[in-house]
Design an enzyme around this catalytic site. Structure first.
Site, PDB file in Angstrom:
ATOM      1  N   ASP A   8       0.853  -1.188   0.000  1.00  0.00           N
ATOM      2  CA  ASP A   8       0.000   0.000   0.000  1.00  0.00           C
ATOM      3  C   ASP A   8       0.888   1.236   0.000  1.00  0.00           C
ATOM      4  OD1 ASP A   8      -1.831  -1.981   0.336  1.00  0.00           O
ATOM      5  OD2 ASP A   8      -2.829  -1.095   2.070  1.00  0.00           O
ATOM      6  N   ASP A 129     -15.797  -3.699  -0.913  1.00  0.00           N
ATOM      7  CA  ASP A 129     -15.364  -3.319   0.431  1.00  0.00           C
ATOM      8  C   ASP A 129     -16.608  -3.057   1.265  1.00  0.00           C
ATOM      9  OD1 ASP A 129     -12.680  -3.232  -0.625  1.00  0.00           O
ATOM     10  OD2 ASP A 129     -13.233  -1.314  -1.520  1.00  0.00           O
TER      11      ASP A 129
END
Length: 235
Positions: A8, A129
């Site tokens: 990330d 998500d």
């Protein structure tokens, strides 16, 4: 199991977030390319890259780091975060990345998603998500009224072959994956469900495998040394 070490990227650094919160950041290094090399040296067979700058504010700051990783390795790479237009998708696919992950687009621009799947097929992955069973968008900031199960059915109709399913409440929390939700998703979605969020140990990975989940993204547990990637990749 197919294991995807996560890289990330935020402000040019490798980070992990807690429950997707932009202000709950732990830094793990200044060079995403070096981090990719670390996981590759430990036996990684594929990588999961996330542009957090793009996800939160639409910035392209992380894009060069992602393209540099592509230049540094021939491993399969999938990338997500802030990909909300055809141009965003083309930049990565034209640069040789293997799969592009879209999330917000699947909710806000379903017709565009349909066009992309028709053109690029399995190279288009959708990130689902969820928070309390409801789909979130805009870097997990906005909670929609759409149930995750409903979205999975819609993605089947569009022809999506792979989804990344994240329980936000568990992401970065190291409390184990939401196996019940993942199994439910696997029962509804006709393609591959990649588990994401909460993986804290090798036992979690074995539990997912036992539950019929074949792909998993691992982040914080790797960075904190809770999982031996080389050992898992040997199996």
């Amino acid at each position: 199991m197919k294991i995807y070490p996560a890289i990330d990227i935020k402000d040019g650094k490798c980070v992990r977030l807690f429950q997707g919160l932009a202000d709950q950041v732990t830094e793990y290094g200044n060079s995403p390319v070096d981090m990719a090399s670390t996981w590759i040296s430990q036996g990684a067979k594929r990588l999961h890259l996330v542009d957090l700058d793009g996800a939160f504010n639409g910035s392209e700051a992380a894009r060069n780091s992602i393209l540099d990783i592509r230049k540094a390795t021939d491993l399969p790479l999938q990338v997500g975060g802030g990909i909300r237009s055809v141009e965003d998708v083309k930049v990565y696919l034209d640069a040789g990345l293997d799969r592009v992950i879209v999330g917000t687009m699947a909710i806000e621009k379903p017709e565009l998603l349909k066009e992309l799947v028709a053109e690029y097929g399995e190279k288009i992955v959708v990130s689902v998500d969820a928070k309390d069973g409801l789909v979130t968008t805009r870097g997990w900031v906005e909670v929609s009224e759409k149930k995750a199960v409903t979205l999975f059915k819609e993605l089947n109709a569009v022809g999506v072959k792979t989804v990344v399913y994240t329980d936000i409440s568990r992401d970065g929390a190291m409390i184990g994956p939401n196996i019940e939700a993942l199994v439910a998703a696997n029962n509804v979605f006709e393609g591959t469900v990649i588990a994401s969020g909460g993986i804290s140990s090798e036992a979690d990975i074995y539990a997912l495998e036992k539950a019929g989940i074949t792909d998993v993204i691992v982040g914080k547990a790797l960075y904190e040394g809770k999982i031996d990637l080389a050992k898992l990749e040997e199996k």
